[in-house]
Design an enzyme around this catalytic site. Structure first.
Site, PDB file in Angstrom:
ATOM      1  CG  LEU A 105      14.104 -60.782  18.911  1.00 16.92           C
ATOM      2  CD1 LEU A 105      13.459 -60.064  17.957  1.00 16.92           C
ATOM      3  CD2 LEU A 105      15.252 -61.615  18.600  1.00 16.92           C
ATOM      4  CB  THR A 161      11.617 -51.643  31.030  1.00 19.67           C
ATOM      5  OG1 THR A 161      11.030 -52.190  30.044  1.00 19.67           O
ATOM      6  CG2 THR A 161      12.279 -50.402  30.720  1.00 19.67           C
ATOM      7  CG  ASP A 202       1.784 -50.646  33.921  1.00 24.80           C
ATOM      8  OD1 ASP A 202       1.519 -51.199  32.535  1.00 24.80           O
ATOM      9  OD2 ASP A 202       0.820 -50.434  34.419  1.00 24.80           O
ATOM     10  CG  ASN A 206      11.929 -56.605  22.429  1.00 24.11           C
ATOM     11  OD1 ASN A 206      12.054 -56.909  21.276  1.00 24.11           O
ATOM     12  ND2 ASN A 206      12.050 -57.222  23.524  1.00 24.11           N
ATOM     13  CB  SER A 243       7.380 -53.530  13.288  1.00 22.05           C
ATOM     14  OG  SER A 243       6.136 -53.832  12.847  1.00 22.05           O
ATOM     15  CE1 TYR A 269       2.467 -59.277  17.353  1.00 25.36           C
ATOM     16  CE2 TYR A 269       2.591 -60.193  15.153  1.00 25.36           C
ATOM     17  CZ  TYR A 269       3.110 -59.630  16.230  1.00 25.36           C
ATOM     18  OH  TYR A 269       4.472 -59.356  16.348  1.00 25.36           O
ATOM     19  CE  LYS A 304       4.401 -56.105  16.932  1.00 25.27           C
ATOM     20  NZ  LYS A 304       5.448 -55.504  17.927  1.00 25.27           N
ATOM     21  CB  THR A 315      12.250 -65.726  20.885  1.00 28.66           C
ATOM     22  OG1 THR A 315      10.887 -65.525  20.153  1.00 28.66           O
ATOM     23  CG2 THR A 315      13.433 -65.156  20.163  1.00 28.66           C
TER      24      THR A 315
END
Length: 279
Positions: A16, A34, A56, A83, A134, A149, A153, A184
């Site tokens: 994304l 970035t 980083d 993101n 998120s 995970y 989130k 993706t």
């Protein structure tokens, strides 16, 4: 749309983030982006309005240097899109402390590092919009094998809700973006961690892991180009939502969670409300 806004996008080399950067540049926005790899970013564009930054996210120094470079180049930052992140599959018993902390380091603490570095500039200009990417897994956690995970989130959702209240007096908006499944490379090997020490007894976890790696990956219903177009559109509206769910699947799962909570509330209402100290 006001394409004079300056955008700062993390995790921009793929998924994304990549789609968002390309759409923004195509629409004439100035974008700082970035990634861990500057070479991957340089492949996206050579436009003067594009500032690729090797960062980083786990290093506050690295993040602050990137923000300072953006201010020097463009003068301000109007929209932050946190993101960067990756998925981690594995049962809670299977995953080591190091595997868990690594996921939190990127998905939560990396996000916090960037947000803390940019907020002083947004406060000074009394405006800004922060999009924290998120997941529907930050709203509902009934996915075997995705507990860690989901925890990252859920943390993003919670801190974002508090952040929205803290920054409102400064004219800074916050939007939590909760996508469902979008096509993706998020479920590819480079973006999805698997347990180093799987436990054979967790067949349900293995089934979910295999489904995500071999059946869902590449067959997701969501169009990433439409997702990022929605984010760009929301950034332009006066009354942006705090919660932005993306995808029909996310819409359905959100209502399933809310209906389940309502059912528990009503079923256990007597227990819930009869906990006050007697007069």
């Amino acid at each position: 749309m006001d394409n004079n806004k300056i955008w700062f996008v993390t995790g921009a080399s793929k998924g994304l983030g990549r789609s968002l950067v390309l759409q923004l540049l195509d629409q004439g926005y100035k974008v700082a982006a970035t990634s861990r790899s500057i070479d991957d970013l340089r492949k996206l564009s050579t436009a003067a309005d594009f500032l690729p930054l090797a960062v980083d996210l786990k290093s506050e120094t690295s993040v602050k240097e990137a923000v300072a470079a953006t201010i020097r180049q463009f003068g301000r930052i109007d929209v932050l899109v946190n993101n960067a992140g990756y998925g981690q599959v594995g049962g809670l018993e299977e995953l080591s402390d190091a595997e868990v902390r690594a996921n939190f380091d990127v998905n939560v603490f990396g996000l916090l590092n960037v947000t803390r570095a940019i907020l002083p500039h947004m406060r000074a200009q009394q405006s800004g919009h922060i999009f924290n990417i998120s997941s529907i897994a930050g709203f509902t956690g009934t996915f075997p094998g995705f507990g860690v995970y989901c925890a990252t989130k859920f943390a993003v959702d919670g801190l974002s809700e508090s952040l929205s209240a803290e920054t409102k007096p400064f004219g800074i908006k916050v939007t939590i973006v909760s996508p469902g499944y979008f096509r993706t490379d998020f479920l590819a090997s480079g973006s999805l961690g698997v347990p180093a020490q799987p436990i054979a007894a967790y067949q349900a976890v293995r089934d979910v892991q295999n489904a995500h790696q071999h059946e869902i990956n590449g067959n997701q219903a969501g169009d990433p180009e439409k997702a990022v177009a929605a984010i760009i559109n929301v950034a332009a509206v006066e009354n942006a939502p705090l919660h932005l769910f993306l995808g029909e699947d996310a819409y359905g799962m959100a209502y399933q969670k809310m209906d389940a909570i309502k059912a528990d509330l009503e079923t256990w209402k007597e227990v819930t409300v009869n906990t006050a100290i007697e007069a």
